[in-house]
Design an enzyme around this catalytic site. Structure first.
Site, PDB file in Angstrom:
ATOM      1  N   GLY D 147       0.836  -1.197   0.000  1.00 38.48           N
ATOM      2  CA  GLY D 147       0.000   0.000   0.000  1.00 38.48           C
ATOM      3  C   GLY D 147       0.868   1.244   0.000  1.00 38.48           C
ATOM      4  O   GLY D 147       2.007   1.215   0.460  1.00 38.48           O
ATOM      5  N   CYS D 148       0.328   2.331  -0.512  1.00 39.90           N
ATOM      6  CA  CYS D 148       1.143   3.545  -0.640  1.00 39.90           C
ATOM      7  C   CYS D 148       1.358   4.229   0.704  1.00 39.90           C
ATOM      8  O   CYS D 148       2.481   4.611   1.041  1.00 39.90           O
ATOM      9  CB  CYS D 148       0.532   4.508  -1.653  1.00 39.90           C
ATOM     10  N   TYR D 149       0.284   4.383   1.485  1.00 38.54           N
ATOM     11  CA  TYR D 149       0.460   4.969   2.813  1.00 38.54           C
ATOM     12  C   TYR D 149       1.415   4.140   3.673  1.00 38.54           C
ATOM     13  O   TYR D 149       2.321   4.692   4.308  1.00 38.54           O
ATOM     14  CB  TYR D 149      -0.888   5.065   3.541  1.00 38.54           C
ATOM     15  N   PRO D 150       1.218   2.813   3.761  1.00 39.86           N
ATOM     16  CA  PRO D 150       2.065   2.024   4.668  1.00 39.86           C
ATOM     17  C   PRO D 150       3.554   2.204   4.397  1.00 39.86           C
ATOM     18  O   PRO D 150       4.360   2.305   5.336  1.00 39.86           O
ATOM     19  CB  PRO D 150       1.610   0.588   4.397  1.00 39.86           C
ATOM     20  N   LEU D 151       3.933   2.282   3.120  1.00 41.26           N
ATOM     21  CA  LEU D 151       5.346   2.416   2.802  1.00 41.26           C
ATOM     22  C   LEU D 151       5.975   3.613   3.475  1.00 41.26           C
ATOM     23  O   LEU D 151       7.120   3.563   3.934  1.00 41.26           O
ATOM     24  CB  LEU D 151       5.477   2.595   1.284  1.00 41.26           C
TER      25      LEU D 151
END
Lengths: 333, 333, 333, 333
Positions: D147-151
């Protein structure tokens, strides 16, 4: 205290209209309808403290109001019956669609490719532009609220026609509109990712649905290119005209003198132009011009307005004030 | 491996140029000068990983390079001596200013109101538009890189002139530019609060400094209105022409056929138009057109480019490739 | 009719202040000064129809007014003499800078690294936050108008301190501000090309000049990260607090009940949050909160205001109204 | 030349993926499916010169490819059968949804409130983060793209966990995302008029669907507040951590040394921070940090990436390269 009803309260123009009406000192809202939001309050839909309840069309009590606004999407089949019913009940109507803006049913059919749905209403309707038709609006039963694009062309051009300054009657209108002109419906055209940080032309040439109004009110032949700006509110139009050779700036100012007492129109000194931010959130219509080659009669005019106020909902309130015999600028300053 | 020098590396065009050159497979940067950033590296000025050191003009070693780019602000007094010195040292020059774009010193003086500072250089300079002057650019000692606005008019109009399609030689060019066109210098015009969420016209009529290039290259008489968009990159121009009565879309496509082998020009099918996002961050020049009234010869053309690439630094690299005998599109795809 | 003077009319806060004052029903502008625009009118500087003349500081007639606003840039050397002179002339002063916001000269010196320029004025000044210091403002000779960032932390945190709900007195304030917070001065930070379509943090940690106000007014220990939004107006702060274990939403609402009669503060239902557009162009301060883990006392608060109105010029008018014995909300609704 | 297939080519991530793949030197596109655009070409949907034909899912020839990408909306019922079918046919799969990111079916059920639809696939899937799981990705049959946020939280926090620097394992992650993170589907949330010139928080606290990934990969307890920026691309996260008392910047840089050979990760010098424009349109992940109170172990980290590239489609290509035994950065520089 006059009472009014709004059909279609949850589009951008309906919302702007309600924001104006709740602050209006001499008008009260009798009802506001919303197909998809029945039982909610306006504050559930919009970030606002305005607490107007929303009802279904069937629940709207026509008897409770003096005048209605119809702010429905273009081509809604419900529109004609709603208008007829209101007129028959003796109520006055201000319609936001482009259904009643052309006087001539033949002109409508030729431009739209289909017959007008209610020609008998068409002939009774008044084009809701106070600067040109103030007297007729006062008495009108049905007012067709003006289109936002057409206004940016009609108001600068009409005085020059009146003053008989044109030689070439073909005029180029290059318009740039903010995104709110496309309304609140969801479409890729208004998706942030498709609009932000870009710019484009659309409906270029002589195909835009608003061309008819411009030509009816000015008697000119218009070449019109609308463009979509990555801005929320406002329209700015750059207009290229060829006037009689030798037409001086003074002669043009003389022609615009017909607007000298208009409360919402500002004509700038020669060589000054409006910017969108000068008119956003206001009722002001500002225009400026620059002669390019006086001997050839070439001139460029730039006009600007807020498409949701002078170009739509504020214009409707101005018409309403005239119709109800209230001070014309009430609730608009 | 050819070596090049850049005078003026910290403006937007200098920065874009360096971004292109560091990735160019056949060119190396010999030096990059920057008045206010001597001793720093480019990465101290711009958010980039490009680690080019910046030196003073006096430290630039002309002998070390084959060709120089002068990316100085318009009207910098240092420009003429820099160019003369480089030419005398046998180096070739691509200049980004508008100093050498007009061929005729009298035309320059008439348009600018003052004599040209170096008429002997003017007559030797080649206008750096590969699509029109490819052969001359190959041999040129001094190339005047094109202006960004003029390109949006010259490329769509020149083929129609070549095909002898005009009757009325007066053409209206309504251009809309992103903010980067105004450069990186600080001014209220580029302040976020004065540009964001607004739109305006400026230098309307026949007063813009770039008008001369348009008229020189096309032989037409141009009415030009630039506007400032709340967008960073790109220019879109809407162009109104009157061609010979009956000019068909096919005849226009036939005229544009001169561009069929151009690597960076796309002519869209009739009725399709470019948007700014189609060209941003690319070398593509895209144009589309729409006949309005064929019998009257009226047509609208829309053209778009990225003002920092095809409109400035990418164009300069295309010229450099031609001058150095490298593949024309090297470093630009 | 009270009369007021403005020193520094051409920054964003001075301009917003004048826009409020010209519409104020009980106040008139006696003079407005502007260093760089003497002899012009405000309408020459800003796109407005407000026609206030601008004079030099020396021409300002202190005797003509009851109260002055000093809207000068932070650290202007002229400020202290101007304020002293006005106070000695028996005039009351509202100052927009951060010179008089801390009560304690030692605190000022420790935070700023230099002694306070006028400690005798410091002890007399009242922090201009009506919700906390209404009574003192009424009587104050010198009011230090609040900083915009601090307000977004002080107003949500102070009631929780009053209600003794904190365990961990370290609070994290993550703030995001529109560009107008940086003022109208030209800097790369406010250049469209450096701000548009990006986002960044700055002055992260405990170094921002506004930290002192937050800690003075709340008694808490603040970790503060400001960020710059590509938006013109408004600040939204996300605040992370650790309250006593088991603190319920009801207990928090009970604490916020101290604001129940405040004209400009709205506390949203649990789980609802303000957006910037809800507060832009208004005096409204809106806050919402969400318990994250009630047993651990963790809660997130989101607050928003318009930095030019409730965060600066509107706040100053609210203070002025209190000082002049006028209805507190006059000219602000 | 390896061949790959794409299911779901007309969302933003599918489009970005195709843009990368057509330029990839060692991979060819075998097929691209699109529910609503069957029979069209990609260039009909997006402003691009990429001329990939779009077919129905049923027409996709699995035998023709070595690896497939599934870029379908979250919770598409078709996903599980598609993945099973591909795996059974011996093809390798990179899935863009959040279906296979958690290793533990119980964890999935607890967080989502419903059982996992294919637990047997879950246990075989590898979390597609090359910096943490490079070896496993090389061998994986099924990779769950991150996911983009988690990164933005995992990459800065994981090295500090590895170096055992935490005392308080609760971490605050305040994230700000561009609009493209919400995809290309039409919703009021991505309507220009609802997003432009505003800013808001949403899903505040511990409710966001991406929280599980962050906690699984770091072993920390995360408080997460996402916000929506009026920007198209990019996520910037501001992260507040409490490390062991006395943790010095050198110790933190030492921990980040695990990334020293990573091709796409840049750790800035102490006190420097990334801005969104530094990472937009790139594969770069940039992080910077600032100690706030060293004795208390307080530190603020700021991280940034392009959500469509390193946060989605570029990351998938990086995984694909590893799976196919190609140079890891091929097609990504």
């Amino acid at each position: 205290m006059a009472r009014v009803g709004i059909y279609g309260a949850t589009g951008y123009t309906g919302y702007e209209l309600i924001k104006l009406l709740v602050r209006h000192p001499q008008v009260e809202i009798g009802f506001a309808t919303a197909r998809s939001a029945v039982g909610k309050r306006l504050s559930d839909i919009f970030p606002t403290l305005i607490d107007t309840p929303l009802v279904a069309v069937e629940e709207a009590n026509l008897q409770d109001v003096d005048l209605i606004f119809t702010c429905l999407p273009h081509n809604t089949p419900d529109l004609i019956p709603l208008v007829q019913q209101a007129l028959e009940a003796g109520k006055r109507v201000i319609d936001f669609s482009d259904t009643f803006r052309l006087h001539d049913a033949d002109d409508y059919e030729r431009r739209r490719g289909k017959p007008h749905p209610a020609p008998e209403l068409l002939s009774a309707a008044v084009y809701g532009l106070p600067e040109l038709h103030r007297t007729a609006i006062r008495e009108a039963r049905l007012v067709a609220n003006t289109g936002c694009y057409p206004l940016t062309a009609i108001l600068p051009l009409w005085p020059l026609v009146q003053a008989d300054l044109f030689t070439d009657r073909t005029v180029i209108v290059d318009s740039k509109s903010g995104v709110s002109g496309a309304g609140r419906s969801l479409s890729l055209k208004t998706h942030f990712g498709e609009t932000h940080e870009t710019f484009s032309a659309y409906n270029v040439g002589r195909v835009h649905r608003h061309l008819g109004e411009m030509e009816q009110e000015t008697g000119l032949h218009i070449i019109f290119s609308p463009h979509l700006l990555p801005v929320y509110r406002g329209i700015l139009s750059t207009i290229y005209v060829t006037l009689k050779p030798g037409t001086s700036p003074e002669m043009v100012h003389e022609a615009y003198n017909v607007f000298r007492d208009e409360p919402f129109i500002t004509v700038l000194p020669t060589g000054h132009f409006p910017e969108l931010r000068h008119v956003q959130q206001t009722m002001d219509f500002i225009l400026g011009f620059q002669p390019v080659e006086i001997e050839a009669g070439r001139m460029i005019i730039v006009s600007a307005l807020d498409n949701l106020l002078k170009g739509a909902s504020g214009q409707a309130v101005q018409c309403m004030n005239l119709m109800l015999g209230i001070e014309e600028t009430a609730g608009l300053k």
